[in-house]
Design a protein around this motif. Structure first.
Motif, PDB file in Angstrom:
ATOM      1  N   VAL A  35      -4.838 -45.537 -16.029  1.00  0.00           N
ATOM      2  CA  VAL A  35      -3.652 -45.632 -15.175  1.00  0.00           C
ATOM      3  C   VAL A  35      -3.984 -45.216 -13.743  1.00  0.00           C
ATOM      4  O   VAL A  35      -5.031 -44.638 -13.463  1.00  0.00           O
ATOM      5  N   ARG A  36      -3.044 -45.505 -12.840  1.00  0.00           N
ATOM      6  CA  ARG A  36      -3.215 -45.111 -11.462  1.00  0.00           C
ATOM      7  C   ARG A  36      -3.268 -43.588 -11.367  1.00  0.00           C
ATOM      8  O   ARG A  36      -2.395 -42.911 -11.875  1.00  0.00           O
ATOM      9  N   PRO A  37      -4.272 -43.058 -10.714  1.00  0.00           N
ATOM     10  CA  PRO A  37      -4.340 -41.597 -10.584  1.00  0.00           C
ATOM     11  C   PRO A  37      -3.247 -41.100  -9.654  1.00  0.00           C
ATOM     12  O   PRO A  37      -2.747 -41.859  -8.803  1.00  0.00           O
ATOM     13  N   PRO A  38      -2.841 -39.874  -9.796  1.00  0.00           N
ATOM     14  CA  PRO A  38      -1.874 -39.318  -8.843  1.00  0.00           C
ATOM     15  C   PRO A  38      -2.484 -39.259  -7.451  1.00  0.00           C
ATOM     16  O   PRO A  38      -3.714 -39.252  -7.295  1.00  0.00           O
ATOM     17  N   LYS A  39      -1.647 -39.220  -6.447  1.00  0.00           N
ATOM     18  CA  LYS A  39      -2.133 -39.209  -5.075  1.00  0.00           C
ATOM     19  C   LYS A  39      -2.697 -37.849  -4.677  1.00  0.00           C
ATOM     20  O   LYS A  39      -3.508 -37.760  -3.746  1.00  0.00           O
ATOM     21  N   GLY A  40      -2.284 -36.813  -5.377  1.00  0.00           N
ATOM     22  CA  GLY A  40      -2.702 -35.463  -5.025  1.00  0.00           C
ATOM     23  C   GLY A  40      -4.143 -35.164  -5.390  1.00  0.00           C
ATOM     24  O   GLY A  40      -4.716 -35.749  -6.310  1.00  0.00           O
ATOM     25  N   VAL A  41      -4.733 -34.223  -4.659  1.00  0.00           N
ATOM     26  CA  VAL A  41      -6.107 -33.785  -4.892  1.00  0.00           C
ATOM     27  C   VAL A  41      -6.113 -32.776  -6.035  1.00  0.00           C
ATOM     28  O   VAL A  41      -5.271 -31.880  -6.101  1.00  0.00           O
TER      29      VAL A  41
ATOM     30  N   GLU B 100       1.324 -45.496 -20.960  1.00  0.00           N
ATOM     31  CA  GLU B 100       1.969 -46.537 -20.149  1.00  0.00           C
ATOM     32  C   GLU B 100       1.810 -46.123 -18.695  1.00  0.00           C
ATOM     33  O   GLU B 100       1.430 -44.999 -18.392  1.00  0.00           O
ATOM     34  N   ASP B 101       2.119 -47.021 -17.800  1.00  0.00           N
ATOM     35  CA  ASP B 101       2.009 -46.730 -16.374  1.00  0.00           C
ATOM     36  C   ASP B 101       3.322 -47.103 -15.702  1.00  0.00           C
ATOM     37  O   ASP B 101       4.152 -47.823 -16.279  1.00  0.00           O
ATOM     38  N   LEU B 102       3.496 -46.604 -14.489  1.00  0.00           N
ATOM     39  CA  LEU B 102       4.699 -46.885 -13.722  1.00  0.00           C
ATOM     40  C   LEU B 102       4.335 -47.706 -12.500  1.00  0.00           C
ATOM     41  O   LEU B 102       3.437 -47.337 -11.735  1.00  0.00           O
ATOM     42  N   MET B 103       5.016 -48.818 -12.333  1.00  0.00           N
ATOM     43  CA  MET B 103       4.776 -49.639 -11.148  1.00  0.00           C
ATOM     44  C   MET B 103       5.182 -48.876  -9.892  1.00  0.00           C
ATOM     45  O   MET B 103       6.133 -48.090  -9.905  1.00  0.00           O
ATOM     46  N   ASP B 104       4.460 -49.129  -8.808  1.00  0.00           N
ATOM     47  CA  ASP B 104       4.772 -48.454  -7.550  1.00  0.00           C
ATOM     48  C   ASP B 104       6.218 -48.692  -7.127  1.00  0.00           C
ATOM     49  O   ASP B 104       6.860 -47.816  -6.539  1.00  0.00           O
ATOM     50  N   SER B 105       6.721 -49.875  -7.418  1.00  0.00           N
ATOM     51  CA  SER B 105       8.093 -50.210  -7.023  1.00  0.00           C
ATOM     52  C   SER B 105       9.137 -49.390  -7.772  1.00  0.00           C
ATOM     53  O   SER B 105      10.296 -49.330  -7.355  1.00  0.00           O
ATOM     54  N   MET B 106       8.726 -48.731  -8.864  1.00  0.00           N
ATOM     55  CA  MET B 106       9.662 -47.937  -9.662  1.00  0.00           C
ATOM     56  C   MET B 106       9.526 -46.437  -9.394  1.00  0.00           C
ATOM     57  O   MET B 106      10.232 -45.631  -9.991  1.00  0.00           O
ATOM     58  N   ARG B 107       8.622 -46.092  -8.505  1.00  0.00           N
ATOM     59  CA  ARG B 107       8.490 -44.677  -8.147  1.00  0.00           C
ATOM     60  C   ARG B 107       9.733 -44.189  -7.417  1.00  0.00           C
ATOM     61  O   ARG B 107      10.339 -44.925  -6.640  1.00  0.00           O
TER      62      ARG B 107
ATOM     63  N   VAL C  44      16.501 -36.268  -9.503  1.00  0.00           N
ATOM     64  CA  VAL C  44      15.804 -37.354 -10.196  1.00  0.00           C
ATOM     65  C   VAL C  44      14.545 -37.656  -9.413  1.00  0.00           C
ATOM     66  O   VAL C  44      14.577 -37.792  -8.185  1.00  0.00           O
ATOM     67  N   ILE C  45      13.418 -37.743 -10.124  1.00  0.00           N
ATOM     68  CA  ILE C  45      12.144 -37.989  -9.454  1.00  0.00           C
ATOM     69  C   ILE C  45      11.223 -38.716 -10.419  1.00  0.00           C
ATOM     70  O   ILE C  45      11.313 -38.529 -11.639  1.00  0.00           O
ATOM     71  N   ALA C  46      10.358 -39.566  -9.900  1.00  0.00           N
ATOM     72  CA  ALA C  46       9.395 -40.279 -10.749  1.00  0.00           C
ATOM     73  C   ALA C  46       8.106 -40.501  -9.970  1.00  0.00           C
ATOM     74  O   ALA C  46       7.963 -41.477  -9.228  1.00  0.00           O
ATOM     75  N   PHE C  47       7.169 -39.564 -10.118  1.00  0.00           N
ATOM     76  CA  PHE C  47       5.834 -39.749  -9.543  1.00  0.00           C
ATOM     77  C   PHE C  47       5.051 -40.776 -10.358  1.00  0.00           C
ATOM     78  O   PHE C  47       4.188 -41.468  -9.835  1.00  0.00           O
ATOM     79  N   GLY C  48       5.340 -40.825 -11.649  1.00  0.00           N
ATOM     80  CA  GLY C  48       4.624 -41.721 -12.545  1.00  0.00           C
ATOM     81  C   GLY C  48       4.983 -41.386 -13.973  1.00  0.00           C
ATOM     82  O   GLY C  48       5.877 -40.576 -14.239  1.00  0.00           O
ATOM     83  N   MET C  49       4.306 -42.037 -14.930  1.00  0.00           N
ATOM     84  CA  MET C  49       4.472 -41.730 -16.339  1.00  0.00           C
ATOM     85  C   MET C  49       3.471 -40.642 -16.747  1.00  0.00           C
ATOM     86  O   MET C  49       2.468 -40.426 -16.066  1.00  0.00           O
TER      87      MET C  49
ATOM     88  N   LEU D 208      20.417 -45.468  -8.070  1.00  0.00           N
ATOM     89  CA  LEU D 208      19.031 -45.934  -7.974  1.00  0.00           C
ATOM     90  C   LEU D 208      18.786 -47.261  -8.672  1.00  0.00           C
ATOM     91  O   LEU D 208      17.635 -47.682  -8.826  1.00  0.00           O
ATOM     92  N   GLY D 209      19.849 -47.919  -9.135  1.00  0.00           N
ATOM     93  CA  GLY D 209      19.658 -49.186  -9.833  1.00  0.00           C
ATOM     94  C   GLY D 209      18.970 -48.977 -11.171  1.00  0.00           C
ATOM     95  O   GLY D 209      19.408 -48.159 -11.990  1.00  0.00           O
ATOM     96  N   ASN D 210      17.869 -49.682 -11.383  1.00  0.00           N
ATOM     97  CA  ASN D 210      17.170 -49.556 -12.670  1.00  0.00           C
ATOM     98  C   ASN D 210      16.016 -48.556 -12.621  1.00  0.00           C
ATOM     99  O   ASN D 210      15.233 -48.461 -13.563  1.00  0.00           O
ATOM    100  N   LYS D 211      15.926 -47.809 -11.546  1.00  0.00           N
ATOM    101  CA  LYS D 211      14.864 -46.806 -11.456  1.00  0.00           C
ATOM    102  C   LYS D 211      15.235 -45.543 -12.224  1.00  0.00           C
ATOM    103  O   LYS D 211      16.401 -45.147 -12.261  1.00  0.00           O
ATOM    104  N   ALA D 212      14.221 -44.909 -12.791  1.00  0.00           N
ATOM    105  CA  ALA D 212      14.360 -43.614 -13.474  1.00  0.00           C
ATOM    106  C   ALA D 212      15.356 -43.649 -14.624  1.00  0.00           C
ATOM    107  O   ALA D 212      15.938 -42.625 -14.968  1.00  0.00           O
ATOM    108  N   ILE D 213      15.561 -44.816 -15.205  1.00  0.00           N
ATOM    109  CA  ILE D 213      16.398 -44.910 -16.399  1.00  0.00           C
ATOM    110  C   ILE D 213      15.551 -44.746 -17.657  1.00  0.00           C
ATOM    111  O   ILE D 213      15.947 -44.074 -18.615  1.00  0.00           O
TER     112      ILE D 213
END
Length: 922
Positions: A338-344, A147-154, A265-270, A166-171
């Motif tokens: 999925v979207r690749p991580p931003k890191g090198v 699965e993937d994580l939308m940018d808005s949920m990061r 609490v942190i969410a870079f992605g799934m 955080l509302g519905n983020k990271a639940i």
């Protein structure tokens, strides 16, 4: 009779090990033996010289590098032949041959000529394997996920605390996915390399077997800047015909949701994975398998995993053979690209975390009906492994803890609660399980839902085994220490367990509630760690972590990787951020790595500019100060020493070190500027804090007096007076420990350098006041966060263990001169204080093993040492008469291999070359 015994002892110690005149051993590339997956295009090569004779120095060397072993056997370097170089350099020799190709095995050996030796010697053939140097080398491998994580949920950066705003983020609980792919081999395989990263952590399987015993790979980083990958040689794992590769991925620090305990609490992605398997056949053709849309995925039996909260596993969901080629995966779905991580992507060159020890329970009790408590007798970082037999669907809950409460149940008040493991049985015989993607600091495990195999109970799952698996960085042991004082030996073990528990892929403060790399410990405890373990790869990684964490305005925060920006002094303390300057200097002086200075110089310069802008009249006054010093109040921020003193002192030290590094890089203009700045800061510091009439700095605390002595803020004319004031104040106050996390490091160094080791002995050889003996008396088995071993704070913590460095540099006596690089000039200065009658140990320097062993009685002091080739040593002996100093039974005045430099305060100073020596001072 004594003389005969002495001669026998010398012969035993110096018995020949080698049949040749000399040999070349311990070949290393980037300070690793036969490393796999290095991403340095100009790797550094090192070797040790071992010889029976004394005073061995390298005259010249020749290095050959080839792409096949056969060429090296014929003394041909197909990739690089350095030619004969007239140089004594035997460490950090830079590769200067043809451009190295990615994903390839290379072989190398060294030839060495010694001074006064006609015949050179060849080393054995070693190898190194290159990793992937740039993104194109991944051959279009894709990041895949369930699965993937939308940018808005990061949620990046992370949120400190529970994150419930955080509302519905990271639940959402991320799926811990399985990935698999079949492939076929029809030719004979010459070599096979796999390059892989799974975020946050992964396990790699091929043909039904886990590829390595690495744990929690890859290392933790700030994933928007750097992501690490691992390389494995899997040649022996492949079969002719059908094969399968399988990967399971968990969360790590990549995704921490809002369940159970969480420090942040942190969410870079799934969870996601990238992989490339490069197979080279004997006919020279290459077959590459990459992660992509042709892979399949399904949820794993891990229903929950969190680096902070624990792990749940439902064995009923297992899919037997999922990582085998014959497995029917028709029910699995295609992976998502999925979207690749931003890191090198970068190679993980640190030693991996592994299971380093196994503990069986020392005692099993039943504090309440249905609850059993397993006590392993040792507080350590780790996980559990259970063997159980029961009925399908039965659930076992396992709660680890480092302490028990008044009801003899698991006490997690100071370590993060709730944290637990749960295992649901599949019910088909003996089942074995261990967590994959989490760990904790524990001595006890509270068991619910199962009974020990010896218990009388019906219809309950039965535990056939429950072991504590200690997990930590697998860095090789670099040193050993022991002495006649049993309390100090126990103190060594106490501190060493805190070190072992907090060396992970970063240097953590504790293995439970935080697991974060608080940077003050990295440099303050650096010497204590360095004497015990090879931490070159770990500290090199930490430099990159700090570079990634540095802000635009130059701040290096208190933690790195900085998953969450803490508020207040917990983000901007000079004593913490100064690791950005001190650690590169440590790597240079410890291991001879000048490249790290070049790499880190922009960060160091920018951080110093940040501090300079924060200073008011060259004085800094912010931060946490001497954290957890022992005063009248609750431990925390400094109580006994002004924050401005420790902040400005470390600021001055940063300037001094950066000036020295600027000189190494030949930045003359910068060096001149830093000299002027250091003089201005020193003047302002002494005007503000130093009383010339009383020779007291500020409050006169242990920290206030010792820190200026160590970093060079005390004028030479005042050093003796300040040191005596420090000694007097400690003596008058009952020789109690009061310095904290920052100050105690400098107190130990100031007393050691000042010849006051007897006072260090007196302060620490006791258990009646808070300190090491006090902690041991309370039952601690790892160093605690506070001097009095308070239950409300961590009882396995990497700070306040600075006496460990003195065990090596003081009692044992092994250190290096101030201008030494990689221990090329060793100091042997044993300090026989207190009731200690002997000490022995060793330390693996880059040039080879340094040994020291001494014993004393009423009439004699006997010292045995081993000095590695290509180095010299300055040796100190308690004597003021050359007629009473013998080496190997011969007066030193008659020994051409020992130079008497002189005497001072009843101490003889000698200089020797490499070799084994046995001194006797009568």
């Amino acid at each position: 009779m004594f003389k005969n015994l002495f001669v026998c002892w010398v012969l035993l110690f110096s018995s020949p090990v080698f049949s040749q005149q000399f040999t070349i051993s311990n070949l290393q590339c980037e300070y690793r033996t036969n490393p796999v997956g290095i991403d340095a295009i100009h790797p550094h090569l090192s070797w040790n010289i071992q010889a029976q004779k004394r005073g061995v120095r390298q005259l010249a060397y020749r290095v050959l590098v080839a792409d096949n072993k056969a060429a090296l056997v014929q003394h041909k370097g197909t990739i690089w032949d350095s030619g004969k170089k007239l140089s004594a350099r035997s460490i950090q020799v830079p590769y200067s041959g043809k451009y190295l190709l990615p994903a390839k095995n290379y072989y190398w050996r060294a030839q060495v000529w010694l001074e006064n030796e006609q015949v050179p010697a060849w080393s054995e053939v070693n190898q190194f394997t290159t990793g992937l140097f740039q993104q194109n080398d991944w051959n279009k491998a894709a990041w895949i996920g369930y699965e993937d994580l939308m940018d808005s949920m990061r949620v990046v950066p992370g949120i400190h605390g529970d994150g419930n705003n955080l509302g519905n983020k990271a639940i959402e609980r991320p799926v811990s996915p399985l990935f698999r792919k079949n492939f076929k081999i029809t030719k004979k395989v010459a070599s096979a390399l796999v390059f892989i990263s799974g975020l946050g952590q992964y396990e790699l399987h091929i043909n039904g077997k886990k590829i390595s015993d690495d744990f929690l790979t890859p290392g933790w980083t700030y994933y928007d800047k750097t992501c690490l990958y691992n390389t494995y040689d899997v040649t022996a794992n492949l079969l002719s015909g059908q094969n399968a590769i399988g990967v399971i991925v968990g969360n790590g620090f990549y995704n921490i949701n809002r369940e159970r305990y969480r420090k942040l609490v942190i969410a870079f992605g799934m969870p996601k994975m990238i992989c490339q398997l490069k197979i080279t056949y004997t006919d020279g053709t290459v077959h590459t398998i990459i992660s992509g849309s042709d892979w399949k995925t399904a949820p794993s039996p891990i229903t929950y995993n969190s680096i902070y909260g624990g792990e749940d596993y439902d064995a009923r969901l297992e899919q037997t053979g999922w990582d085998n080629p014959v497995f029917a995966d028709a029910g699995w779905k295609k992976v998502q690209i999925v979207r690749p991580p931003k890191g090198v992507l970068a190679a993980d060159n640190n030693y991996p975390v592994k299971v380093n020890a196994v503990f069986k329970p020392k005692k099993i009790t039943q504090p309440q009906p249905g609850i059993y408590m397993y006590d392993y007798g040792q507080n350590a970082s780790g996980i559990i492994e259970l063997k159980v037999k029961g009925v399908k669907g039965q659930v076992i809950k396992l709660t680890p803890a480092e302490l028990v409460n008044d009801h003899k149940l698991a006490n997690q008040k100071a370590t993060g609660s709730p944290y637990y493991y749960s295992y649901t049985l599949k019910g088909n015989g003996v089942e074995t399980w261990r967590p994959r993607f989490t760990y904790y600091g524990l001595r006890y495990v509270q068991v619910e839902g199962a009974v020990p195999d010896t218990a009388r109970a019906k219809n309950q799952a039965r535990l056939l085994g429950l072991e504590l698996l200690h997990t930590g960085n697998s860095a090789p042991v670099a040193g050993t220490f022991g002495c006649s004082n049993e309390l100090f030996n126990k103190t060594f073990t106490l501190i060493n367990w805190a070190i072992k528990s907090n060396l992970q892929s970063v240097v953590t403060d504790c293995p439970h509630r935080e697991k974060l790399s608080w940077l003050e410990e990295v440099h303050l405890m650096g010497g204590s760690i360095h004497y015990n373990y090879d931490i070159y790869g770990l500290y090199k990684k930490l430099v990159v972590d700090m570079m990634d964490a540095q802000t635009i305005d130059g701040l290096v925060p208190d933690i790195a990787p900085e998953y969450v920006p803490f508020e207040g002094g917990f983000r901007d303390s000079p004593e913490w951020g100064s690791s950005a300057v001190i650690v590169p200097w440590m790597l240079y002086t410890w291991y001879g790595d000048s490249d790290v200075i070049v790499q880190a110089y922009p960060m160091m310069k920018k951080y110093l500019a940040y501090l300079e802008n924060k200073a008011d009249g060259n004085i800094l006054s912010h931060g946490l100060g001497d954290w957890f010093d022992y005063g009248p109040g609750t431990p925390g921020e400094a109580q006994l020493t002004p924050r401005a003193l420790t902040a400005t002192a470390i600021y001055y030290y940063d300037i001094v070190l950066l000036r020295r590094m600027a000189g190494i890089l030949n930045y003359q203009q910068e060096s001149s500027r830093l000299l002027k700045l250091s003089e201005a800061v020193k003047k302002a510091f002494n005007q503000k804090f130093y009383n010339q009439q009383s020779n007291i700095y500020s409050t006169g605390s242990q920290t206030a007096m010792s820190m200026p002595l160590c970093v060079g803020l005390v004028d030479e004319k005042d050093r003796k007076a300040v040191l005596h004031r420090l000694i007097d104040s400690i003596t008058i106050s009952g020789k109690k420990l009061t310095a904290g996390d920052v100050g105690f490091h400098y107190l130990v160094k100031a007393l050691d350098d000042g010849g006051a080791s007897q006072l260090l002995f007196d302060m620490n050889y006791r258990d009646d006041v808070p300190g090491y003996g006090f902690q041991l008396k309370k039952g601690a088995t790892a160093l605690t966060e506070s001097w009095p071993a308070l239950e409300e704070v961590s009882n396995n913590h990497l700070m306040l263990g600075h006496i460990m460095e003195w065990f090596y540099s003081g009692l044992l006596g092994i250190s290096a001169t101030d201008d030494a690089i990689a221990y090329d000039h060793i100091v042997i200065r044993p300090q026989p204080v207190g009731n200690i009658t002997f000490a022995k140990g060793n330390f693996m320097s880059p040039y080879g093993l340094v040994k020291c062993e001494w014993k004393k009685d009423a009439k004699n002091f006997i010292l045995k040492i081993q000095v590695p080739a290509n180095t010299i040593a300055t040796v100190y002996l308690p004597s003021s008469d050359a007629e009473k100093i013998l080496e190997n039974g011969v007066l030193i005045k008659n020994n051409k291999q020992v130079k008497l430099v002189g005497f001072q305060d009843g101490i003889a100073r000698l200089e020797v070359g490499s070799g084994v020596y046995a001194f006797e001072a009568k």
